[in-house]
Design an enzyme around this catalytic site. Structure first.
Site, short mmCIF file in Angstrom:
data_model
loop_
_atom_site.label_atom_id
_atom_site.label_comp_id
_atom_site.label_asym_id
_atom_site.label_seq_id
_atom_site.Cartn_x
_atom_site.Cartn_y
_atom_site.Cartn_z
N GLY A 1 2.32 2.57 -2.73
CA GLY A 1 2.33 3.21 -4.05
C GLY A 1 3.53 2.81 -4.87
N LEU A 2 4.32 1.84 -4.37
CA LEU A 2 5.55 1.45 -5.06
C LEU A 2 5.42 0.10 -5.77
CD1 LEU A 2 8.08 2.61 -2.30
CD2 LEU A 2 7.38 3.84 -4.37
N GLY A 3 4.21 -0.33 -5.99
CA GLY A 3 4.00 -1.51 -6.84
C GLY A 3 4.16 -2.85 -6.14
N SER A 4 3.87 -2.90 -4.83
CA SER A 4 4.03 -4.19 -4.14
C SER A 4 3.05 -5.23 -4.67
CB SER A 4 3.88 -4.03 -2.63
OG SER A 4 2.58 -3.61 -2.31
N SER A 5 1.81 -4.84 -4.96
CA SER A 5 0.85 -5.84 -5.44
C SER A 5 1.26 -6.35 -6.83
CB SER A 5 -0.58 -5.31 -5.44
OG SER A 5 -0.69 -4.17 -6.23
N ALA A 6 1.77 -5.44 -7.67
CA ALA A 6 2.22 -5.89 -9.01
C ALA A 6 3.42 -6.82 -8.87
CB ALA A 6 2.59 -4.68 -9.87
N ALA A 7 4.37 -6.47 -8.01
CA ALA A 7 5.59 -7.28 -7.89
C ALA A 7 5.29 -8.66 -7.31
CB ALA A 7 6.64 -6.55 -7.05
N GLY B 1 0.81 -1.22 0.00
CA GLY B 1 0.00 0.00 0.00
C GLY B 1 0.84 1.26 0.00
N ASP C 1 1.56 -1.07 -13.88
CA ASP C 1 2.40 -1.59 -12.80
C ASP C 1 2.91 -3.00 -13.14
OD1 ASP C 1 1.36 0.70 -11.75
OD2 ASP C 1 0.75 -0.18 -9.85
C1 MEV Z 1 -1.36 2.55 -9.27
O1 MEV Z 1 0.02 2.26 -9.07
C2 MEV Z 1 -1.55 3.27 -10.55
C3 MEV Z 1 -2.99 3.63 -10.91
O2 MEV Z 1 -2.93 4.39 -12.12
C4 MEV Z 1 -3.86 2.41 -11.07
C5 MEV Z 1 -3.54 1.59 -12.32
O3 MEV Z 1 -2.89 2.08 -13.24
O4 MEV Z 1 -4.03 0.44 -12.38
C6 MEV Z 1 -3.62 4.53 -9.84
#
Ligand code: MEV
Length: 308
Positions: free
Chosen positions: A84-90, A82, A130
């Site tokens: 904003g640094l892409g933890s869920s994507a990684a 949570g 992401d």
């Molecule tokens: C979240 O890292 C980026 C957003 O633009 C969501 C997304 O692109 O899926 C807020």
């Protein structure tokens, strides 16, 4: 069995607007998450029984790419969730990669496609920014049109995103983490509601799209002054779209003296901000004094990879 790792990311320009099909520019960072798969009597994560609610991304990744016998997934993360640094994507990319590798072969484009499906399912609405950045690494320019450096194209409903490789010059960024966990799904839904009801907000999304393309040119020239000015403008537009937070504002304010520009990065609502600087130590101290956690990051790092 198999182990893979994938990087987090910082969005330099274009978050939120990219969900509407506008361009975005994201850079892979040197904070990684690894996922190791081993046989197990039951589906589990780090030795604990898997729960769909608690392990939403891993459980959706299993539905997307596994179908084999029960496994345990051990994760190791350098990225606060949570933030904003892409933890869920990684975490998604490293899990999908480990599963595909176990089944035969790790193919980066396939990892990116499947990982986007997972994020979209869990968050309710997403762009592939992401997940494609975590898979490819380095820099990724997302655009509605096909441009130079084309990697792959992803579609969802009436939106089409073309992914492009983007070379990243040596630049110093410092992240300021607010410590406030912000889930992406509700923030994306909030912006959608606003844009659908307000022509002004729609105009702000359009302007963010233009900033991204101006930003790509500035990045090519390594024009730090221009990059900083565009970051400041992008940040103001994200505030206008309602995804700012007072804690982010304090960190952005505090970094002004030592940076070319600063903005929130990722979904907002807490999470992190980034600032471009030539004085990373002074900037980090200013972020800390304002109550944030400074994180020095390298950008343009390697994407998903198999680990020994
Ligand atoms: C979240 O890292 C980026 C957003 O633009 C969501 C997304 O692109 O899926 C807020």
């Amino acid at each position: 069995m198999t182990k893979c790792s994938a990087p987090g990311k910082m969005i330099l320009f274009g978050e939120h607007a990219v969900v509407f099909g506008k361009p975005a520019l994201a850079l892979a960072i040197d904070l990684r998450i690894s996922a190791e798969m081993t046989r197990s009597a039951q589906y589990s994560v780090n030795g604990h029984a898997m729960k769909k609610k608690h392990h939403a991304y891993i459980s959706a990744a299993l539905d997307q790419a596994w179908g084999g016998p029960p496994i345990n997934i051990d994760t190791d993360s350098m990225i606060p969730s949570g933030s904003g640094l892409g933890s869920s994507a990684a975490v998604t990319v490293s899990c999908i990669a480990a599963m595909l590798l176990q089944k035969g072969k790790l193919e980066v484009e396939e990892v990116a496609r499947r990982s986007f499906e997972v994020e979209n399912k869990v968050q309710g609405r997403a762009s592939p920014t992401d997940t494609s950045t975590s898979a490819h690494g380095q820099g990724v320019l997302v655009s509605p049109e096909k441009l130079d450096g084309f990697l792959w194209r992803i579609e969802k409903g009436d939106r089409t995103w073309h992914m492009h490789h983007c070379s990243v010059p040596t630049l110093r960024f410092v992240v300021g983490y607010t410590g406030i966990h912000a889930a992406t799904g509700p923030l994306v839904a909030k912006v959608k509601k606003l844009v659908e009801s307000s022509p002004e907000a729609k105009g702000q999304v359009d302007r963010i799209g233009e900033i991204v393309l101006e930003g790509v040119e500035a990045l090519r020239r390594t024009d730090k002054k221009k990059l900083g000015a565009l970051m400041n403008e992008n940040h103001a537009l994200l505030n206008a779209l309602g995804v700012g937070h007072p804690a982010l504002e304090s960190l952005v304010e505090a970094s002004k003296e030592f940076s070319y520009g600063a903005k929130l990065t990722g979904a907002g609502g807490g999470g992190s901000m980034i600032a471009l600087t030539d004085e990373p130590k002074k900037l980090a101290a200013a972020i800390r004094a304002a109550g944030g956690e400074p994180i020095m990051v390298e950008v343009g790092c390697e994407g998903v990879r198999a680990e020994q």
